[in-house]
Design a protein around this motif. Structure first.
Motif, PDB file in Angstrom:
ATOM      1  N   VAL A   1       8.157   2.666 -22.245  1.00 46.42           N
ATOM      2  CA  VAL A   1       7.662   1.502 -21.509  1.00 46.42           C
ATOM      3  C   VAL A   1       8.326   1.364 -20.143  1.00 46.42           C
ATOM      4  CG1 VAL A   1       9.310  -0.081 -22.630  1.00 46.42           C
ATOM      5  CG2 VAL A   1       7.175  -0.969 -21.664  1.00 46.42           C
ATOM      6  N   ALA A   2       9.625   1.665 -20.031  1.00 40.56           N
ATOM      7  CA  ALA A   2      10.305   1.575 -18.734  1.00 40.56           C
ATOM      8  C   ALA A   2       9.719   2.578 -17.744  1.00 40.56           C
ATOM      9  CB  ALA A   2      11.803   1.812 -18.904  1.00 40.56           C
ATOM     10  N   HIS A   3       9.453   3.779 -18.237  1.00 41.27           N
ATOM     11  CA  HIS A   3       8.840   4.835 -17.425  1.00 41.27           C
ATOM     12  C   HIS A   3       7.432   4.421 -16.988  1.00 41.27           C
ATOM     13  CE1 HIS A   3       7.783   9.427 -17.199  1.00 41.27           C
ATOM     14  NE2 HIS A   3       7.825   8.863 -16.011  1.00 41.27           N
ATOM     15  N   ALA A   4       6.691   3.814 -17.901  1.00 45.54           N
ATOM     16  CA  ALA A   4       5.329   3.388 -17.610  1.00 45.54           C
ATOM     17  C   ALA A   4       5.303   2.298 -16.538  1.00 45.54           C
ATOM     18  CB  ALA A   4       4.649   2.886 -18.887  1.00 45.54           C
ATOM     19  N   VAL A   5       6.189   1.322 -16.663  1.00 41.68           N
ATOM     20  CA  VAL A   5       6.250   0.243 -15.670  1.00 41.68           C
ATOM     21  C   VAL A   5       6.646   0.799 -14.307  1.00 41.68           C
ATOM     22  CG1 VAL A   5       7.459  -1.879 -15.004  1.00 41.68           C
ATOM     23  CG2 VAL A   5       6.663  -1.578 -17.356  1.00 41.68           C
ATOM     24  N   GLU A   6       7.559   1.760 -14.293  1.00 43.67           N
ATOM     25  CA  GLU A   6       7.941   2.401 -13.025  1.00 43.67           C
ATOM     26  C   GLU A   6       6.705   2.953 -12.310  1.00 43.67           C
ATOM     27  OE1 GLU A   6       9.015   6.735 -11.752  1.00 43.67           O
ATOM     28  OE2 GLU A   6      10.391   6.062 -13.330  1.00 43.67           O
ATOM     29  N   HIS A   7       5.869   3.676 -13.046  1.00 42.51           N
ATOM     30  CA  HIS A   7       4.660   4.250 -12.448  1.00 42.51           C
ATOM     31  C   HIS A   7       3.690   3.161 -11.991  1.00 42.51           C
ATOM     32  CE1 HIS A   7       4.465   8.759 -13.147  1.00 42.51           C
ATOM     33  NE2 HIS A   7       5.669   8.429 -13.588  1.00 42.51           N
ATOM     34  N   MET A   8       3.540   2.118 -12.773  1.00 41.43           N
ATOM     35  CA  MET A   8       2.592   1.062 -12.425  1.00 41.43           C
ATOM     36  C   MET A   8       3.057   0.259 -11.229  1.00 41.43           C
ATOM     37  SD  MET A   8       0.079   1.468 -14.500  1.00 41.43           S
ATOM     38  CE  MET A   8      -0.846  -0.060 -14.581  1.00 41.43           C
ATOM     39  N   VAL A   9       4.360   0.112 -11.052  1.00 41.19           N
ATOM     40  CA  VAL A   9       4.909  -0.548  -9.868  1.00 41.19           C
ATOM     41  C   VAL A   9       4.509   0.216  -8.610  1.00 41.19           C
ATOM     42  CG1 VAL A   9       7.089  -0.936  -8.616  1.00 41.19           C
ATOM     43  CG2 VAL A   9       6.832  -1.742 -10.973  1.00 41.19           C
ATOM     44  N   PHE A  10       4.516   1.529  -8.710  1.00 40.23           N
ATOM     45  CA  PHE A  10       4.135   2.376  -7.580  1.00 40.23           C
ATOM     46  C   PHE A  10       2.624   2.412  -7.352  1.00 40.23           C
ATOM     47  CE2 PHE A  10       7.995   5.406  -7.259  1.00 40.23           C
ATOM     48  CZ  PHE A  10       8.497   4.658  -6.200  1.00 40.23           C
ATOM     49  N   ARG A  11       1.853   2.132  -8.380  1.00 40.06           N
ATOM     50  CA  ARG A  11       0.408   2.363  -8.270  1.00 40.06           C
ATOM     51  C   ARG A  11      -0.305   1.337  -7.385  1.00 40.06           C
ATOM     52  NH1 ARG A  11      -3.333   5.622 -10.736  1.00 40.06           N
ATOM     53  NH2 ARG A  11      -5.455   4.812 -10.821  1.00 40.06           N
ATOM     54  N   ARG A  12      -0.202   0.064  -7.745  1.00 41.22           N
ATOM     55  CA  ARG A  12      -0.950  -0.943  -6.975  1.00 41.22           C
ATOM     56  C   ARG A  12      -0.238  -2.286  -7.038  1.00 41.22           C
ATOM     57  NH1 ARG A  12      -6.295  -2.550  -8.015  1.00 41.22           N
ATOM     58  NH2 ARG A  12      -6.046  -2.326 -10.281  1.00 41.22           N
ATOM     59  N   SER A  13      -0.412  -3.083  -5.979  1.00 42.09           N
ATOM     60  CA  SER A  13       0.059  -4.464  -5.958  1.00 42.09           C
ATOM     61  C   SER A  13      -0.982  -5.287  -5.210  1.00 42.09           C
ATOM     62  CB  SER A  13       1.420  -4.573  -5.263  1.00 42.09           C
ATOM     63  OG  SER A  13       1.310  -4.247  -3.880  1.00 42.09           O
ATOM     64  N   THR A  14      -0.818  -6.601  -5.226  1.00 40.30           N
ATOM     65  CA  THR A  14      -1.775  -7.465  -4.538  1.00 40.30           C
ATOM     66  C   THR A  14      -1.831  -7.154  -3.051  1.00 40.30           C
ATOM     67  OG1 THR A  14      -1.363  -9.220  -6.150  1.00 40.30           O
ATOM     68  CG2 THR A  14      -2.423  -9.856  -4.093  1.00 40.30           C
ATOM     69  N   ALA A  15      -0.686  -6.881  -2.449  1.00 43.33           N
ATOM     70  CA  ALA A  15      -0.633  -6.585  -1.018  1.00 43.33           C
ATOM     71  C   ALA A  15      -1.071  -5.164  -0.706  1.00 43.33           C
ATOM     72  CB  ALA A  15       0.779  -6.823  -0.490  1.00 43.33           C
ATOM     73  N   PHE A  16      -0.905  -4.240  -1.665  1.00 44.20           N
ATOM     74  CA  PHE A  16      -1.284  -2.831  -1.489  1.00 44.20           C
ATOM     75  C   PHE A  16      -2.160  -2.423  -2.672  1.00 44.20           C
ATOM     76  CE2 PHE A  16       2.698  -3.440   0.757  1.00 44.20           C
ATOM     77  CZ  PHE A  16       2.488  -2.791   1.966  1.00 44.20           C
ATOM     78  N   PRO A  17      -3.439  -2.796  -2.652  1.00 42.58           N
ATOM     79  CA  PRO A  17      -4.302  -2.635  -3.830  1.00 42.58           C
ATOM     80  C   PRO A  17      -4.860  -1.233  -4.054  1.00 42.58           C
ATOM     81  CG  PRO A  17      -5.527  -3.690  -2.060  1.00 42.58           C
ATOM     82  CD  PRO A  17      -4.119  -3.542  -1.575  1.00 42.58           C
ATOM     83  N   LYS A  18      -4.652  -0.298  -3.128  1.00 47.19           N
ATOM     84  CA  LYS A  18      -5.226   1.041  -3.278  1.00 47.19           C
ATOM     85  C   LYS A  18      -4.238   1.987  -3.946  1.00 47.19           C
ATOM     86  CE  LYS A  18      -8.485   0.802   0.585  1.00 47.19           C
ATOM     87  NZ  LYS A  18      -8.994   1.482   1.800  1.00 47.19           N
ATOM     88  N   ALA A  19      -4.728   2.761  -4.905  1.00 50.70           N
ATOM     89  CA  ALA A  19      -3.864   3.663  -5.669  1.00 50.70           C
ATOM     90  C   ALA A  19      -3.294   4.793  -4.818  1.00 50.70           C
ATOM     91  CB  ALA A  19      -4.641   4.248  -6.853  1.00 50.70           C
ATOM     92  N   GLU A  20      -3.923   5.090  -3.682  1.00 49.68           N
ATOM     93  CA  GLU A  20      -3.453   6.192  -2.837  1.00 49.68           C
ATOM     94  C   GLU A  20      -2.384   5.762  -1.836  1.00 49.68           C
ATOM     95  OE1 GLU A  20      -7.551   4.969  -1.080  1.00 49.68           O
ATOM     96  OE2 GLU A  20      -6.658   5.257  -3.066  1.00 49.68           O
ATOM     97  N   THR A  21      -1.971   4.491  -1.866  1.00 51.79           N
ATOM     98  CA  THR A  21      -1.040   3.962  -0.866  1.00 51.79           C
ATOM     99  C   THR A  21       0.234   4.779  -0.752  1.00 51.79           C
ATOM    100  OG1 THR A  21      -1.846   1.696  -1.082  1.00 51.79           O
ATOM    101  CG2 THR A  21       0.377   1.974  -0.229  1.00 51.79           C
ATOM    102  N   LEU A  22       0.906   5.020  -1.880  1.00 49.20           N
ATOM    103  CA  LEU A  22       2.181   5.749  -1.848  1.00 49.20           C
ATOM    104  C   LEU A  22       2.028   7.095  -1.163  1.00 49.20           C
ATOM    105  CD1 LEU A  22       5.121   6.270  -2.736  1.00 49.20           C
ATOM    106  CD2 LEU A  22       4.214   7.098  -4.916  1.00 49.20           C
TER     107      LEU A  22
END
Length: 506
Positions: free
Chosen positions: A39-60
């Motif tokens: 779960v910690a690993h999964a949340v790490e990836h999801m933190v990088f994936r999208r946020s309200t301010a950066f909604p596109k998955a390709e941002t990183l």
């Protein structure tokens, strides 16, 4: 080394040091795990994936492909590190903003779980990563596997998860874990040469966290040089701390410096007992990149913050030669980028290079572009040679390809673990790879269409080119005037040449 500690309005503790090593940041999140779910690993990836301010998955990937910013994360048994660095203040603050929003305001979506974790079949970035790591461990149990988050101690939990467990995680598992542990009061930020007021402004713009109680105002104290505990003793304690992962080779010197400072702080009672803070002088004014004060910009496949940055660097939108690199973005101490393929591709690369040499002998009298495609069960590699006159053009083109949404789609859709275009061996070869891929042969066959489509996307090329030129100038210590012949038209034409030469025989 000058050092100061801050406590921001949301409760985030912030240690800032001043040195001559560019801008860098480390967010330390205490994420102890008690099972093999990952779960910690999964949340790490999801933190990088999208946020309200950066909604596109390709941002990183756009941030790291078109700027000198390096952004990454690592999950361990007790902590998760998120870190970034840059030689450019504008880019560094953009990376900080991206991480702040991901850490405190991520978007967790069911479809994202299927793409980033596992969909129950073959799709899932972490699933592909774990399959690759587990296979490598079976083949070489004593080796250290790149990107392997599994714990080597059999008595401990697999904090990265396993291929059998990662797909069982639900949205509720992730949101509960995030809400419990990703609170500002439980996270420490360590930076080098950061502007604390600008970071405070970014934090002020974040939505308030659901579980966030009222916190004290932003505060600051400059640390006294007279420590209660000797520096040598603190260093010994930090190195002996089991929670301090011994992975120095995994990080750059700048990030290692921040990790060391964090663990020195953790071991020194003097740091822990500080209660006499002075207030940070924060303006609370919006940053220049705030879109509210900007004119409406045309839609683009490039994320908005990079579109804004690109437009500020182009004096004349109709002239590629009018790009302003800016002295603030250049640092003569920065060494040239030494790009190289992941070790995972060593065998495929040698195979492709050998075949390329054979093709060159066969086609010696023709003008045919030499290009080879090779793959194994899990990885794909596309290789082409680069003429001496094309080296700069090829490298800048590789930056733009690596930021293009169509090119990034397999990664964002969970069909591979990583994909990138780059030049290697002093720009002698152009490489496109896809690691831990569900279908490597399909990926190779899709390359020509992707390159051709990008060649026709003049708007994306124009906006990306401004940033790509700056990145190249930073890496190779050049003035923009030396790139005057690298235009959107030249990039488009080169992409068409690459696309027309791509007829893979896999």
């Amino acid at each position: 080394m000058i050092e100061a500690i801050y406590r921001h309005k949301n409760g985030l503790k912030h240690i800032n040091i001043l040195n001559n090593d560019g801008f860098s940041a480390l967010f330390v999140v205490n994420t102890p795990i008690f099972d093999n779910s990952g779960v910690a690993h999964a949340v790490e990836h999801m933190v990088f994936r999208r946020s309200t301010a950066f909604p596109k998955a390709e941002t990183l990937f756009q941030l790291t492909s078109l700027t000198d910013a390096k952004i990454n994360a690592s999950t361990f048994a007790k902590t998760t590190y998120f870190h970034c660095q840059s030689q450019c203040s504008h880019t560094f603050m953009l990376a900080i903003n991206y991480l702040l929003n991901g850490l405190f305001n991520p978007i967790f979506d069911a479809e994202d779980l299927h793409c980033e974790l596992h969909d129950g079949n073959d799709r899932g970035v972490i699933y592909q990563e774990l399959i690759g790591a587990e296979q490598a461990n079976k083949e070489s149990p004593e080796s250290s596997v790149q990107n392997n988050n599994l714990d080597n101690n059999k008595n401990d939990f697999c904090h990265g998860g396993t291929s059998a467990t990662i797909g069982k995680l639900s949205l509720n598992d992730l949101t509960t874990f995030h809400q419990r542990l990703y609170q500002a009061t439980k996270i420490t930020l360590v930076t080098a040469n950061a502007d604390s007021e600008k970071i405070a402004n970014l934090i002020a713009l974040l939505p308030k966290q659901a579980n966030q109680s009222k916190q004290p105002k932003p505060t600051k104290i400059a640390l006294d040089k007279n420590r209660k505990q000797s520096k040598n003793n603190v260093q010994e304690n930090a190195q002996g701390n089991e929670s301090h992962p011994h992975h120095q080779k995994k990080y750059s010197p700048a990030i290692n410096t921040l990790i060391t400072r964090y663990h020195l702080w953790l071991q020194d009672p003097y740091y822990q007992e500080i209660d006499d803070y002075g207030e940070i002088k924060s303006t609370n004014a919006p940053l220049k990149t705030n879109t509210e004060s900007l004119p409406t910009l045309p839609s683009s496949n490039l994320i908005l913050p990079l579109v804004i940055l690109s437009n500020t660097l182009i004096k004349d939108v109709n002239s590629d030669q009018a790009i302003n690199v800016g002295k603030k973005c250049l640092n003569i101490k920065q060494s040239a980028n030494k790009t190289s393929l992941p070790n995972l591709f060593t065998k495929l690369y040698q195979q492709a290079k050998k075949q390329l040499t054979i093709n060159e002998l066969i086609n010696e009298s023709s003008f045919q572009r030499n290009q080879v495609c090779v793959s194994d069960q899990r990885n794909a590699l596309w290789l082409a040679d680069i003429a001496a006159t094309e080296q700069i053009l090829a490298t800048i083109t590789s930056y733009i390809i690596s930021a293009y949404p169509l090119f990034l789609a397999p990664r964002c859709q969970g069909l591979c673990y990583a994909t990138q275009a780059l030049t290697i061996e002093k720009s002698a070869y152009f490489v496109i790879y896809s690691a831990f891929d569900v279908n490597p042969n399909t990926r190779l066959k899709a390359i020509p269409l992707c390159l051709l489509t990008l060649s026709q996307d003049k708007h994306f090329i124009r906006l990306s080119l401004a940033l790509a030129k700056i990145k190249y100038c930073q890496a190779y210590h050049l003035d923009n005037s030396q790139l005057i012949n690298i235009t959107s038209t030249a990039i488009s034409a080169y992409l068409q040449v690459l696309a027309n030469s791509s007829h893979p025989k896999v």
